[in-house]
Design a protein around this motif. Sequence first.
Motif, PDB file in Angstrom:
ATOM      1  N   ALA A 157     -39.815 -48.826 -71.556  1.00 30.53           N
ATOM      2  CA  ALA A 157     -39.592 -47.568 -70.515  1.00 30.53           C
ATOM      3  C   ALA A 157     -40.289 -46.389 -71.035  1.00 30.53           C
ATOM      4  N   CYS A 158     -41.093 -46.255 -72.293  1.00 27.58           N
ATOM      5  CA  CYS A 158     -41.835 -45.137 -72.971  1.00 27.58           C
ATOM      6  C   CYS A 158     -42.768 -45.034 -71.982  1.00 27.58           C
ATOM      7  N   GLY A 159     -42.970 -43.580 -71.926  1.00 25.73           N
ATOM      8  CA  GLY A 159     -43.918 -43.042 -71.025  1.00 25.73           C
ATOM      9  C   GLY A 159     -43.934 -42.953 -69.458  1.00 25.73           C
ATOM     10  N   ASN A 160     -42.428 -43.265 -69.067  1.00 26.34           N
ATOM     11  CA  ASN A 160     -42.436 -43.346 -67.647  1.00 26.34           C
ATOM     12  C   ASN A 160     -41.280 -42.433 -67.364  1.00 26.34           C
ATOM     13  N   ARG A 161     -40.884 -42.212 -65.935  1.00 32.62           N
ATOM     14  CA  ARG A 161     -40.082 -41.176 -65.681  1.00 32.62           C
ATOM     15  C   ARG A 161     -38.777 -42.243 -65.029  1.00 32.62           C
ATOM     16  N   ILE A 162     -37.829 -41.991 -65.708  1.00 37.62           N
ATOM     17  CA  ILE A 162     -36.494 -42.876 -65.578  1.00 37.62           C
ATOM     18  C   ILE A 162     -35.325 -42.129 -64.865  1.00 37.62           C
ATOM     19  N   ALA A 163     -35.194 -42.333 -63.802  1.00 42.74           N
ATOM     20  CA  ALA A 163     -33.733 -41.846 -63.268  1.00 42.74           C
ATOM     21  C   ALA A 163     -32.584 -42.425 -63.819  1.00 42.74           C
ATOM     22  N   VAL A 164     -31.498 -41.814 -64.164  1.00 47.56           N
ATOM     23  CA  VAL A 164     -30.257 -42.178 -64.349  1.00 47.56           C
ATOM     24  C   VAL A 164     -29.038 -41.250 -63.745  1.00 47.56           C
ATOM     25  N   GLU A 190     -39.570 -39.421 -69.529  1.00 45.13           N
ATOM     26  CA  GLU A 190     -38.964 -38.171 -68.807  1.00 45.13           C
ATOM     27  C   GLU A 190     -37.827 -38.601 -67.785  1.00 45.13           C
ATOM     28  N   VAL A 191     -36.815 -38.272 -68.761  1.00 44.07           N
ATOM     29  CA  VAL A 191     -35.331 -38.471 -68.086  1.00 44.07           C
ATOM     30  C   VAL A 191     -35.115 -37.635 -67.041  1.00 44.07           C
ATOM     31  N   GLN A 192     -34.632 -38.211 -65.904  1.00 43.71           N
ATOM     32  CA  GLN A 192     -34.469 -37.545 -64.580  1.00 43.71           C
ATOM     33  C   GLN A 192     -32.834 -37.620 -64.224  1.00 43.71           C
ATOM     34  N   SER A 193     -32.106 -36.992 -64.526  1.00 48.22           N
ATOM     35  CA  SER A 193     -30.899 -37.024 -64.156  1.00 48.22           C
ATOM     36  C   SER A 193     -30.286 -36.749 -62.610  1.00 48.22           C
ATOM     37  N   PHE A 194     -29.475 -37.646 -62.201  1.00 47.26           N
ATOM     38  CA  PHE A 194     -29.106 -37.316 -60.653  1.00 47.26           C
ATOM     39  C   PHE A 194     -27.637 -37.547 -60.442  1.00 47.26           C
ATOM     40  N   THR A 195     -27.184 -36.931 -59.317  1.00 46.22           N
ATOM     41  CA  THR A 195     -25.399 -36.845 -59.414  1.00 46.22           C
ATOM     42  C   THR A 195     -25.002 -37.926 -58.665  1.00 46.22           C
ATOM     43  N   ASP A 196     -25.911 -38.747 -58.001  1.00 38.93           N
ATOM     44  CA  ASP A 196     -25.192 -39.909 -57.158  1.00 38.93           C
ATOM     45  C   ASP A 196     -26.553 -41.001 -57.208  1.00 38.93           C
ATOM     46  N   GLN A 197     -26.032 -42.238 -56.766  1.00 37.99           N
ATOM     47  CA  GLN A 197     -26.915 -43.491 -56.830  1.00 37.99           C
ATOM     48  C   GLN A 197     -28.035 -43.360 -55.656  1.00 37.99           C
ATOM     49  N   PRO A 198     -27.358 -42.783 -54.516  1.00 32.98           N
ATOM     50  CA  PRO A 198     -28.483 -42.834 -53.377  1.00 32.98           C
ATOM     51  C   PRO A 198     -29.794 -42.080 -53.618  1.00 32.98           C
ATOM     52  N   SER A 199     -29.478 -40.860 -54.275  1.00 31.07           N
ATOM     53  CA  SER A 199     -30.555 -39.876 -54.799  1.00 31.07           C
ATOM     54  C   SER A 199     -31.445 -40.579 -55.972  1.00 31.07           C
TER      55      SER A 199
END
Length: 300
Positions: A157-164, A190-199
């Motif tokens: 996952a290193c070097g990628n934009r990961i949604a959680v 790049e950790v990208q945090s979202f509030t819900d799964q559909p997003s």
Amino acid sequence: MNMKLLKMASAALLASSILAGPAMAEETAVPKQTVNEALKAKLPQEIRKGGSMISVNNGSFPPYEIVSGTTEMTGASADLTNALGELLGVEIKHATVSGLSALLSGINSGRYQFAFGPVGDFATREEANDFVDYVQEYVVFAVQKGNPKGITSLDAACGNRIAVMAAGSAEKVIKAQAEKCTKDGKPAIEVQSFTDQPSSILAVRSKRSDAFFSSQAPLTYFVQQTNGQLQLAATGEKNGFDNLYQGAVVPKGSPLGEVLRDGLKILMDNGTYAIIMKKWGLEKNMIKEPGINLAGQGAK
């Protein structure tokens, strides 16, 4: 409509279509249960007297919980609670709150009797609540078709934009991995945090994220509704987690915990649990028997 509003409307429409897409569940008849009087007698007196109890959720978690409105729910958890209600001779109602903290505080304040979830069981969470575990989960990645970024493990996952999901256990693991990538001299995550799964799913579909790191059961559900645009990756790997159990949540020391465990054991023994889990495509998440605070037991 300006461009910003158009994008917001499009995102909302796509997110809602993910939740409202074709159901995974087959048209399977769930056996009706006969009241187990001995088990019903073990319910707290106020529940037996009132004839009902409330299971709280914090929004849709398909294919377990698919929430519409504030009191209507379908999914594997709805089928299981319906069967438990028949077994216990009480009505199990559903209520929705915003966020895990509101769910837990609502249970511990007595406003709601339990949450059926399933909610992740971790030893630290067992300090304030008891978990009646009935499934085992795995954490994997949802990626674009063909896995163009080659995300086959946590290290990849290193070097990628990961949604959680924000504030979840997967976010904690991916942030620790991001530090490890940097320490090892690899490109940062790049950790990208979202509030819900559909997003989160929407972010991967629109290529704003390279992957969504989350529980395998709901990811399987969402991926199957993307018409081949997405696929699962890094399956069969630990991905930063030990054995991950999930289940219902009750107040610490509540007698309701043992009642739910014993009720689920009956549903497992008579085949109802397997019928429901298979109906919703959850065969790989089944366990042989339910248990209380399995995560803490494993840590001992």
